[in-house]
Each structure stands twice: as structure tokens, then as C-alpha cells.
Design an enzyme around this catalytic site. Structure first.
Site, short mmCIF file in Angstrom:
data_model
loop_
_atom_site.label_atom_id
_atom_site.label_comp_id
_atom_site.label_asym_id
_atom_site.label_seq_id
_atom_site.Cartn_x
_atom_site.Cartn_y
_atom_site.Cartn_z
N PHE A 123 -3.85 1.32 -20.21
CA PHE A 123 -4.29 2.56 -19.58
C PHE A 123 -3.06 3.45 -19.42
O PHE A 123 -2.15 3.12 -18.66
CB PHE A 123 -4.91 2.21 -18.22
CG PHE A 123 -5.37 3.37 -17.39
CD1 PHE A 123 -6.52 4.07 -17.73
CD2 PHE A 123 -4.68 3.74 -16.25
CE1 PHE A 123 -6.95 5.13 -16.94
CE2 PHE A 123 -5.11 4.80 -15.45
CZ PHE A 123 -6.26 5.49 -15.80
N LEU A 125 -1.67 6.62 -18.17
CA LEU A 125 -1.72 7.83 -17.36
C LEU A 125 -0.30 8.25 -16.92
O LEU A 125 0.12 9.39 -17.14
CB LEU A 125 -2.61 7.57 -16.12
CG LEU A 125 -2.69 8.67 -15.06
CD1 LEU A 125 -3.35 9.93 -15.63
CD2 LEU A 125 -3.48 8.20 -13.84
N THR A 126 0.45 7.31 -16.33
CA THR A 126 1.72 7.65 -15.67
C THR A 126 2.79 8.12 -16.64
O THR A 126 2.94 7.60 -17.73
CB THR A 126 2.23 6.42 -14.88
OG1 THR A 126 1.20 6.01 -13.99
CG2 THR A 126 3.48 6.73 -14.10
N ALA A 130 5.02 12.39 -13.64
CA ALA A 130 3.64 12.38 -13.14
C ALA A 130 3.27 10.94 -12.79
O ALA A 130 2.77 10.19 -13.61
CB ALA A 130 2.68 12.94 -14.19
N GLY A 131 3.61 10.55 -11.55
CA GLY A 131 3.26 9.22 -11.05
C GLY A 131 2.14 9.39 -10.04
O GLY A 131 0.97 9.51 -10.39
N ARG A 269 5.02 -30.19 9.14
CA ARG A 269 6.48 -30.09 9.33
C ARG A 269 6.81 -30.27 10.82
O ARG A 269 6.30 -29.53 11.68
CB ARG A 269 6.96 -28.71 8.86
CG ARG A 269 8.40 -28.40 9.18
CD ARG A 269 9.33 -29.20 8.33
NE ARG A 269 10.72 -28.79 8.55
CZ ARG A 269 11.76 -29.46 8.11
NH1 ARG A 269 11.58 -30.59 7.42
NH2 ARG A 269 12.97 -29.02 8.33
N ILE A 338 7.29 -19.17 8.03
CA ILE A 338 6.79 -20.46 8.53
C ILE A 338 7.34 -21.61 7.68
O ILE A 338 7.69 -22.67 8.19
CB ILE A 338 5.25 -20.45 8.58
CG1 ILE A 338 4.79 -19.49 9.69
CG2 ILE A 338 4.69 -21.86 8.82
CD1 ILE A 338 3.30 -19.19 9.70
N GLU A 364 -2.05 1.42 -8.75
CA GLU A 364 -3.41 1.92 -8.48
C GLU A 364 -3.41 2.89 -7.30
O GLU A 364 -4.37 2.94 -6.53
CB GLU A 364 -4.38 0.77 -8.20
CG GLU A 364 -4.38 -0.32 -9.23
CD GLU A 364 -5.48 -0.23 -10.27
OE1 GLU A 364 -6.38 0.62 -10.12
OE2 GLU A 364 -5.41 -0.98 -11.25
N SER A 367 0.42 3.25 -1.12
CA SER A 367 -0.12 3.34 0.25
C SER A 367 -0.12 4.79 0.74
O SER A 367 -1.06 5.24 1.39
CB SER A 367 0.72 2.49 1.20
OG SER A 367 0.52 1.12 0.94
C1 LIG Z 1 3.91 -3.03 -12.28
C2 LIG Z 1 3.34 -1.66 -12.51
C3 LIG Z 1 2.30 -1.50 -13.41
C4 LIG Z 1 1.80 -0.23 -13.68
N1 LIG Z 1 0.82 -0.10 -14.62
C5 LIG Z 1 0.39 1.14 -14.95
C6 LIG Z 1 -0.55 1.33 -16.01
O1 LIG Z 1 -1.00 0.37 -16.64
N2 LIG Z 1 -0.92 2.59 -16.32
C7 LIG Z 1 -0.45 3.69 -15.67
O2 LIG Z 1 -0.84 4.79 -16.02
N3 LIG Z 1 0.44 3.54 -14.64
C8 LIG Z 1 0.88 2.31 -14.28
N4 LIG Z 1 1.80 2.14 -13.28
C9 LIG Z 1 2.31 3.32 -12.60
C10 LIG Z 1 1.86 3.44 -11.15
O3 LIG Z 1 0.54 3.86 -11.09
C11 LIG Z 1 2.85 4.39 -10.48
O4 LIG Z 1 4.08 3.69 -10.35
C12 LIG Z 1 2.37 4.88 -9.14
O5 LIG Z 1 1.27 5.74 -9.29
C13 LIG Z 1 3.47 5.61 -8.37
O6 LIG Z 1 4.08 6.57 -9.18
P1 LIG Z 1 5.70 6.61 -9.28
O7 LIG Z 1 6.17 5.24 -9.55
O8 LIG Z 1 6.06 7.68 -10.22
O9 LIG Z 1 6.19 6.98 -7.83
P2 LIG Z 1 6.31 8.45 -7.21
O10 LIG Z 1 5.07 9.21 -7.43
O11 LIG Z 1 7.60 9.05 -7.66
O12 LIG Z 1 6.41 8.10 -5.67
C14 LIG Z 1 7.59 7.51 -5.10
C15 LIG Z 1 7.30 7.22 -3.64
O13 LIG Z 1 6.98 8.45 -2.95
C16 LIG Z 1 5.71 8.36 -2.36
N5 LIG Z 1 5.05 9.66 -2.46
C17 LIG Z 1 4.75 10.34 -3.59
N6 LIG Z 1 4.13 11.50 -3.30
C18 LIG Z 1 4.02 11.52 -1.93
C19 LIG Z 1 3.44 12.44 -1.00
N7 LIG Z 1 2.82 13.56 -1.40
N8 LIG Z 1 3.51 12.14 0.31
C20 LIG Z 1 4.11 10.99 0.74
N9 LIG Z 1 4.67 10.10 -0.09
C21 LIG Z 1 4.61 10.35 -1.41
C22 LIG Z 1 4.97 7.29 -3.15
O14 LIG Z 1 3.94 6.71 -2.37
C23 LIG Z 1 6.10 6.31 -3.44
O15 LIG Z 1 6.30 5.50 -2.31
C24 LIG Z 1 2.31 0.90 -12.99
C25 LIG Z 1 3.35 0.72 -12.07
C26 LIG Z 1 3.87 -0.53 -11.82
C27 LIG Z 1 5.00 -0.67 -10.85
#
Ligand SMILES: Cc1cc2nc3c(=O)[nH]c(=O)nc-3n(C[C@H](O)[C@H](O)[C@H](O)COP(=O)(O)OP(=O)(O)OC[C@H]3O[C@@H](n4cnc5c(N)ncnc54)[C@H](O)[C@@H]3O)c2cc1C
Length: 380
Positions: A123, A125-126, A130-131, A269, A338, A364, A367
Site C-alpha cells: 500500500f 501512500l506515505t 506526506a506522512g 518467581r 515484572i 495506520e 496517536s
Molecule cells: C513500520 C512502518 C510501516 C509502514 N508501512 C506503511 C505502508 O505500508 N504504507 C504507507 O503508505 N505508509 C506506511 N508507513 C508510514 C506511516 O503511515 C507513517 O509513518 C505515519 O503515517 C506517520 O508519518 P511520518 O512518519 O511521516 O511522521 P510525521 O507525519 O512526520 O509525524 C511525526 C510526528 O509528529 C506528529 N504529528 C504530525 N502532525 C501532527 C499534528 N498536526 N499535530 C500533532 N502532532 C503531529 C506525529 O503523530 C508523529 O508523532 C509505515 C510506517 C512504519 C513505521
């Protein structure tokens, strides 16, 4: 306390647990050491009918509802995160999107192979820019004669280095972006212009890897468009609801197992002449874990029941994902505490779970993003 969503699932659970315990569990501890998943795992999941279980029956699936899928996910989560990812790869975001929005030709071409595990899908998207802000995609798809030319970059894409097909989200109308300007494409492995440029391991179990994919004038035909042009963002976001429930179920299963391990250890334990389980400090940790797990189950099962009944659940899936992913982190941390040194030895269950559960608060939708979605819903 063992809740279940309905009597049918309560009846099914012991069968799933027996399968996981007897057939998969012996392989769970080998996975990190081997750095790969033993080949028998896929065959065992398939023989049990769990691969592709949410896909349509006429395409090799079992048409299971989300509650049944999540029950299996939960039981797999008691053993190893890799098993939950294998279930997700065969019945998760991309397979479900193809089954739901694909043309007859796309369904026939991809779904049976994804359902029986002979093909893999990722999939996409990222992107680097654009995360969490998924709508900020920069990957562009420009119309060319008979198809589309895709250019851009994806990263953190699970399993892309082994995928036969990647569902790629790309901007087709920059003026509209998420409001009808993003389209989903099914891009086959080996398509000229698509290249896996790096693959990284993450904090958790070794076989879980994420890849960077570069697209340079990668031309696909019109038949590669999934759904309608401009519908891609809605398809991707729609798939995330069931993805979040699946992740939450895996968190519940892992938390259940961690609590079980911590209880067993506390009872056996002895320190200062008494079992740890006689100490109030330890009892309170166990009590907090049991309470949080029970709450997680209630919220998740009620939400699953409502989703399967076709009700509008608003931001409930986000609440479930937020609570379950944070709950399992706390329970993993208490389990390590523990077990003391015995919880820190590389490769023991608790240590492995502790590393693996850290993913759940990021993937996904992190938090923070779940909180944002919940707040948006309640402040509407
Ligand atoms: C093991 C793994 C597998 C993955 N698999 C896939 C996949 O198969 N396909 C895919 O498309 N993506 C995948 N991802 C990507 C994943 O969905 C993203 O890492 C995630 O959406 C966060 O984006 P980012 O890492 O760019 O963090 P960022 O968007 O840069 O965020 C960094 C931090 O800032 C926080 N933050 C961001 N915006 C805000 C806001 N407005 N207010 C407060 N806090 C904020 C976030 O919560 C995070 O803590 C995967 C990631 C990992 C680690």
C-alpha cells in the site's frame, strides 16, 4: 475475563487459539534468529482458511466480517506481529480496495493470488513530505496517450521489496488534491520507471521491512487506475478504518499474552522468600494491565459489532486504535518490569513484544492523528 462479540465467535476462538499455539507458536521464536518467516507459516495460514478471509468467496476468499477477521488477528497477535502482518497483506488495505473498487479484470488478475498468498501487495501512500498529512502527496500522475506517467517517491512502504503489485496514490489534479485530485494506481513489479531504492529494518522483528520506491516517468495503462480517477484519497482513507480495527485487535492479542506471561512469572518467581505475586507493587501493575485490557476489549468489540451492523461509528475506530495501541505499550512496559532481567534477554517473548508494539502508535495513523480525528468529530 474473556469477552466475545457473539456466541459464534466465542465458539470459534478455541480453534483459532489451538492452531496458533500448536502450529505457529513453535516458529515464533525462530523468526528473529532466522531473519525471515519459515515457509511453512504461509501454508499453515492458508490451510486454515485465514489468508484472504475477508475477500469475496468467488475470488478465493471467505467473506468473513470484520469481527471474525479481528478475532483471528487477535489470536495471531498473541504469538508474533509478523503473523498479523501476513494476514493483513492477504486481506488488508490493498486486497480489500481491489476487491471493492477494482474492475472485473483487476479483481480476476490480483485477488485470487492475494487470497491464497501466492502474490503480495503493498500500500503506497506515505512520502517523505506526506506522512501524517497524507493529503500533501507530491507523487504526480500525468495523463499520456493510453495511460498515465507516474513520477515521485514513496517511502516506509511495508513489504514493497517483495510485492508483486503496489497500490500507488498519486496526484492527478493538483488544484483539487484530496478533494478529487488524487488517484489510486495498481503498479506491477518490474514496471519500467519504478524502482525500489532502499529497504530498511525497523525497531521490531527482523523480517518487518519498509522500502523507498522511486517513480520516474513510470507509464501504466488506463487499466491500472483503481476506482475512478480522483477517487484515490477516498479509497485510501476508507480502507484505513478496517486497518485500524485490525491493528487494534493485534494489540489486544499481544497485551493478553503479555499479561498472561507476567502473571505466570509473578506467581513463580520468589524474592525475599515470597512470590512476586504476593507483593502489592506487583499486584497493582497486574491489576492496571488487566483493567486496561478489559476496557480495550469492550470498546473494540462494541465498535466492531456496530461496524458489522452497518452503523455509522464516527470517530470510534480512532478511539479504539488510540486506546489499544497505547494500552499495549503500557502493558509491555509493565511486563518487562515484572520479569526484571528475564524480560530483557534478546529473543525472549516479552523483549520481542516490547520492541514490536512500538510500531502501533505510529502506523495506520499515529496517536496524535487519532486524537485529531476524535477532536474534530466531537467538536463538529
Ligand atoms: C513500520 C512502518 C510501516 C509502514 N508501512 C506503511 C505502508 O505500508 N504504507 C504507507 O503508505 N505508509 C506506511 N508507513 C508510514 C506511516 O503511515 C507513517 O509513518 C505515519 O503515517 C506517520 O508519518 P511520518 O512518519 O511521516 O511522521 P510525521 O507525519 O512526520 O509525524 C511525526 C510526528 O509528529 C506528529 N504529528 C504530525 N502532525 C501532527 C499534528 N498536526 N499535530 C500533532 N502532532 C503531529 C506525529 O503523530 C508523529 O508523532 C509505515 C510506517 C512504519 C513505521
Amino acid at each position: 475475563m474473556q469477552l466475545d462479540i457473539n456466541p459464534d465467535l466465542a465458539e470459534m476462538r478455541p480453534t483459532v487459539r489451538r492452531f496458533v499455539t500448536e502450529q505457529l507458536e513453535p516458529m515464533a521464536l525462530q523468526i528473529d534468529a532466522l531473519g525471515e518467516v519459515p515457509a511453512q507459516v504461509l501454508g499453515a495460514l492458508q490451510a486454515q482458511g485465514y489468508l484472504g478471509m475477508r475477500l469475496p468467496a468467488n475470488l478465493g476468499g471467505a467473506e468473513a466480517d470484520l469481527s471474525t477477521y479481528c478475532l483471528v488477528m487477535e489470536e495471531l497477535g498473541r504469538s508474533h506481529r509478523v503473523f498479523t502482518l501476513m494476514l493483513d497483506a492477504s486481506s488488508g488495505l490493498t486486497p480489500i480496495a481491489i476487491a471493492r473498487f477494482g474492475t472485473e479484470e483487476q479483481k480476476a488478475r490480483y485477488v485470487p493470488g492475494l487470497a491464497d498468498g501466492s502474490q503480495r501487495a503493498s500500500f503506497g501512500l506515505t512520502e517523505p513530505d506526506a506522512g501524517s498529512d497524507a493529503a500533501a502527496l507530491r507523487t504526480r500522475a500525468k495523463k499520456v496517450e493510453g495511460g498515465w506517467s507516474i513520477s515521485g517517491m514513496k517511502h516506509y512502504i511495508s513489504g514493497a521489496h517483495r510485492a508483486d503489485v503496489v497500490m500507488v496514490l498519486a496526484v492527478t489534479d493538483p488544484a483539487l488534491k484530496a478533494r478529487g485530485g488524487i488517484t489510486a494506481f495498481l503498479v506491477d513489479r518490474g514496471t519500467p520507471g519504478m524502482e525500489i531504492t532502499r529497504t530498511d529494518k525497523t525497531i521490531g522483528s527482523d523480517p518487518i521491512q519498509i522500502s523507498e520506491i522511486r517513480f520516474e516517468d513510470c507509464v501504466v495503462g488506463d487499466a491500472a487506475v483503481l476506482g475512478a480517477v480522483g477517487q484515490g484519497f477516498a479509497i485510501a482513507m476508507g480502507s484505513l478504518v478496517s486497518g485500524r480495527m485490525g491493528v487494534s485487535a493485534a494489540c489486544i492479542g499481544t497485551a493478553d499474552r503479555l499479561l498472561e506471561i507476567a502473571i505466570d512469572y509473578a506467581k513463580t518467581r520468589t524474592t525475599f522468600g515470597q512470590p512476586l505475586s504476593e507483593r502489592q507493587a506487583i499486584q497493582w501493575m497486574l491489576a492496571d494491565s488487566a483493567t486496561e485490557l478489559a476496557l480495550a476489549r469492550s470498546l473494540a468489540y462494541e465498535t466492531l459489532r456496530r461496524i458489522d451492523a452497518g452503523e455509522d461509528t464516527g470517530s470510534a475506530p480512532s478511539m479504539v486504535k488510540l486506546f489499544c495501541s497505547e494500552m499495549v505499550g503500557r502493558i509491555a512496559d509493565r511486563a518487562v518490569q515484572i520479569l526484571g532481567g528475564a524480560g530483557l534477554i534478546r529473543g525472549v517473548h516479552v523483549e520481542r513484544f516490547y520492541r514490536d508494539v512500538r510500531h502501533y502508535r505510529i502506523g495506520e495513523g499515529s496517536s496524535e492523528i487519532q486524537r485529531m480525528l476524535i477532536a474534530r468529530d466531537i467538536l463538529r
